[in-house]
Design an enzyme around this catalytic site. Structure first.
Site, PDB file in Angstrom:
ATOM      1  N   ASN A   1       0.870  -1.178   0.000  1.00 41.14           N
ATOM      2  CA  ASN A   1       0.000   0.000   0.000  1.00 41.14           C
ATOM      3  C   ASN A   1       0.904   1.224   0.000  1.00 41.14           C
ATOM      4  O   ASN A   1       1.485   1.565   1.027  1.00 41.14           O
ATOM      5  CB  ASN A   1      -0.895  -0.024   1.245  1.00 41.14           C
ATOM      6  CG  ASN A   1      -1.723   1.248   1.389  1.00 41.14           C
ATOM      7  OD1 ASN A   1      -1.764   2.076   0.481  1.00 41.14           O
ATOM      8  ND2 ASN A   1      -2.380   1.397   2.530  1.00 41.14           N
ATOM      9  N   TRP A   2       1.017   1.846  -1.160  1.00 42.60           N
ATOM     10  CA  TRP A   2       1.953   2.984  -1.278  1.00 42.60           C
ATOM     11  C   TRP A   2       1.422   4.214  -0.553  1.00 42.60           C
ATOM     12  O   TRP A   2       2.153   5.169  -0.362  1.00 42.60           O
ATOM     13  CB  TRP A   2       2.175   3.319  -2.754  1.00 42.60           C
ATOM     14  CG  TRP A   2       2.899   2.269  -3.548  1.00 42.60           C
ATOM     15  CD1 TRP A   2       3.237   1.002  -3.140  1.00 42.60           C
ATOM     16  CD2 TRP A   2       3.396   2.399  -4.893  1.00 42.60           C
ATOM     17  NE1 TRP A   2       3.897   0.342  -4.146  1.00 42.60           N
ATOM     18  CE2 TRP A   2       4.005   1.171  -5.237  1.00 42.60           C
ATOM     19  CE3 TRP A   2       3.359   3.426  -5.837  1.00 42.60           C
ATOM     20  CZ2 TRP A   2       4.594   0.955  -6.491  1.00 42.60           C
ATOM     21  CZ3 TRP A   2       3.942   3.206  -7.079  1.00 42.60           C
ATOM     22  CH2 TRP A   2       4.552   1.984  -7.400  1.00 42.60           C
ATOM     23  N   LYS A   3       0.162   4.223  -0.198  1.00 46.13           N
ATOM     24  CA  LYS A   3      -0.469   5.412   0.393  1.00 46.13           C
ATOM     25  C   LYS A   3      -0.219   6.612  -0.540  1.00 46.13           C
ATOM     26  O   LYS A   3      -0.107   6.423  -1.746  1.00 46.13           O
ATOM     27  CB  LYS A   3       0.026   5.636   1.828  1.00 46.13           C
ATOM     28  CG  LYS A   3      -0.101   4.349   2.670  1.00 46.13           C
ATOM     29  CD  LYS A   3       0.103   4.557   4.123  1.00 46.13           C
ATOM     30  CE  LYS A   3      -0.063   3.221   4.850  1.00 46.13           C
ATOM     31  NZ  LYS A   3       0.066   3.339   6.296  1.00 46.13           N
TER      32      LYS A   3
ATOM     33  N   HIS B   1      -9.361   1.235   5.267  1.00 41.48           N
ATOM     34  CA  HIS B   1      -8.063   1.459   5.904  1.00 41.48           C
ATOM     35  C   HIS B   1      -8.247   2.419   7.084  1.00 41.48           C
ATOM     36  O   HIS B   1      -9.050   3.349   7.008  1.00 41.48           O
ATOM     37  CB  HIS B   1      -7.063   2.026   4.895  1.00 41.48           C
ATOM     38  CG  HIS B   1      -5.663   2.000   5.417  1.00 41.48           C
ATOM     39  ND1 HIS B   1      -5.199   2.937   6.304  1.00 41.48           N
ATOM     40  CD2 HIS B   1      -4.641   1.120   5.221  1.00 41.48           C
ATOM     41  CE1 HIS B   1      -3.940   2.646   6.622  1.00 41.48           C
ATOM     42  NE2 HIS B   1      -3.585   1.544   5.976  1.00 41.48           N
TER      43      HIS B   1
ATOM     44  N   GLU C   1      -6.603   4.823   8.085  1.00 45.33           N
ATOM     45  CA  GLU C   1      -6.414   6.246   7.748  1.00 45.33           C
ATOM     46  C   GLU C   1      -7.674   6.820   7.109  1.00 45.33           C
ATOM     47  O   GLU C   1      -8.027   7.971   7.350  1.00 45.33           O
ATOM     48  CB  GLU C   1      -5.184   6.392   6.837  1.00 45.33           C
ATOM     49  CG  GLU C   1      -3.902   6.152   7.626  1.00 45.33           C
ATOM     50  CD  GLU C   1      -2.749   5.562   6.838  1.00 45.33           C
ATOM     51  OE1 GLU C   1      -2.780   5.601   5.589  1.00 45.33           O
ATOM     52  OE2 GLU C   1      -1.810   5.043   7.485  1.00 45.33           O
TER      53      GLU C   1
ATOM     54  N   GLY D   1       2.992   2.460  10.740  1.00 40.97           N
ATOM     55  CA  GLY D   1       3.945   3.542  10.546  1.00 40.97           C
ATOM     56  C   GLY D   1       4.707   3.930  11.802  1.00 40.97           C
ATOM     57  O   GLY D   1       5.374   4.961  11.828  1.00 40.97           O
TER      58      GLY D   1
ATOM     59  N   SER E   1       3.916  -1.966  10.337  1.00 47.45           N
ATOM     60  CA  SER E   1       5.368  -2.013  10.532  1.00 47.45           C
ATOM     61  C   SER E   1       5.971  -3.381  10.202  1.00 47.45           C
ATOM     62  O   SER E   1       6.896  -3.836  10.880  1.00 47.45           O
ATOM     63  CB  SER E   1       5.736  -1.581  11.961  1.00 47.45           C
ATOM     64  OG  SER E   1       5.342  -0.235  12.185  1.00 47.45           O
TER      65      SER E   1
ATOM     66  N   GLY F   1       3.055  -0.982   4.255  1.00 49.26           N
ATOM     67  CA  GLY F   1       3.088   0.443   3.933  1.00 49.26           C
ATOM     68  C   GLY F   1       4.499   0.873   3.581  1.00 49.26           C
ATOM     69  O   GLY F   1       4.979   0.683   2.471  1.00 49.26           O
ATOM     70  N   GLY F   2       5.194   1.449   4.554  1.00 48.95           N
ATOM     71  CA  GLY F   2       6.513   2.036   4.313  1.00 48.95           C
ATOM     72  C   GLY F   2       7.472   1.123   3.577  1.00 48.95           C
ATOM     73  O   GLY F   2       8.179   1.563   2.647  1.00 48.95           O
TER      74      GLY F   2
HETATM   75  P1  13P Z   1       3.344   0.490   7.630  1.00 49.07           P
HETATM   76  O1  13P Z   1       3.846  -0.795   7.017  1.00 49.07           O
HETATM   77  O2  13P Z   1       4.068   1.699   7.112  1.00 49.07           O
HETATM   78  O3  13P Z   1       3.295   0.419   9.121  1.00 49.07           O
HETATM   79  O4  13P Z   1       1.834   0.693   7.133  1.00 49.07           O
HETATM   80  C1  13P Z   1       0.937  -0.354   7.269  1.00 49.07           C
HETATM   81  C2  13P Z   1      -0.312  -0.005   6.534  1.00 49.07           C
HETATM   82  O5  13P Z   1      -1.057   0.848   6.955  1.00 49.07           O
HETATM   83  C3  13P Z   1      -0.587  -0.717   5.275  1.00 49.07           C
HETATM   84  O6  13P Z   1      -1.885  -0.479   4.842  1.00 49.07           O
END
Ligand code: 13P
Length: 256
Positions: A13-15, A100, A102, A178, A217, A238-239
């Site tokens: 998920n590149w956000k 999600h 967020e 994150g 994470s 994510g990251g």
């Molecule tokens: P991180 O891997 O950056 O913690 O993000 C997880 C996430 O929200 C994937 O959708």
């Protein structure tokens, strides 16, 4: 429960990250790395505006494409700024993330709206990835199971258990997203098992086939121990999905 036959899924998920110029080399490295792996499904979810380019770079490779969200409105119409599931399908998406944390926390996605997005995605032939998870405060108050169950129940109420034959659930504890603070394999497994048991109470076959991802994470260094747990079928990343080496390390940990 019958023997699971679930292929691990690693979804990036590149956000709201990346650029057009940077996406192509990232994708090329991911595609090359994934081509050497077996027994793992890999998916990337770039921002909407990059979907067409990413689809063309991925064309014919094993890496699949997904969106980070989808409109709850199934049909076309006067919904300024929204993207319909059918449009995402048009652009080569197979999956859509819905709910999600967020989106829930920052953009007002309620359980009801998330359920509508789940249905809209499925209606257009996309596999929804339903995100659920508790905040730190909820965990500390012992509400984890109740929060996650109510988030899953909202979709069960709207879509029925049969809809989970073509869906993915991602358990993403908000406090682990994150933050570098990953859930322990045992903490994650406990919630994953509860999610699967909740589905199993309605349909054991669907529950045994249901892919349940962990997100929060996940890194190359902790992926293997998380993925070793019985009910953890992959990761929503994510990251670490923004760097090919980091993402591929996770894909390799999932590969069989
Ligand atoms: P991180 O891997 O950056 O913690 O993000 C997880 C996430 O929200 C994937 O959708």
């Amino acid at each position: 429960m019958s023997e699971p036959t679930r292929t691990p899924l690693i979804a990036g998920n590149w956000k709201m990250n990346g650029s057009l110029a940077g996406s192509e080399p990232l994708l090329r490295e991911i595609v090359a790395g994934v081509s050497e792996l077996t027994g793992v499904d890999v998916l990337v979810c770039p921002p909407y505006v990059y979907l067409q380019s990413v689809a063309s770079w991925l064309g014919g490779t094993a890496v699949r494409l997904g969106s980070q969200d989808v409109s709850e409105h199934a049909g076309a119409g006067a919904f300024t700024g929204e993207i319909a599931a059918a449009m995402l399908k048009d652009f080569g998406c197979d999956y859509a993330i819905v709910g999600h944390s967020e989106r829930r926390a920052l953009f007002g996605d309620t359980d009801e709206r998330v359920a509508a997005k789940f249905l809209a995605a499925q209606g257009a032939g996309l596999t929804p990835i339903l995100c659920v998870g508790e905040t730190l405060e909820q965990r500390e108050q012992g509400q984890t199971q109740a929060v996650v169950a109510s988030q899953v129940q909202a979709v069960l109420d709207a879509a029925g258990v049969a809809a989970f034959a073509n869906a993915v659930i991602a358990y993403e504890p908000v406090w682990a997203i994150g933050t570098g603070r990953t859930a322990t394999p045992e903490q994650a497994q406990e919630v994953h098992a509860e999610i699967r048991a909740m589905i199993a109470a309605l349909d054991a076959t669907i529950a045994a086939q249901l892919t349940v991802l962990y997100g929060g994470s996940v890194k190359g260094a902790n992926a293997a121990e998380l993925l070793a747990m019985d009910d953890i079928d992959g990761g929503l990343i994510g990251g670490a999905s923004l760097k090919a080496d980091d993402f591929l390390a996770i894909c390799r940990a999932a590969s069989r």
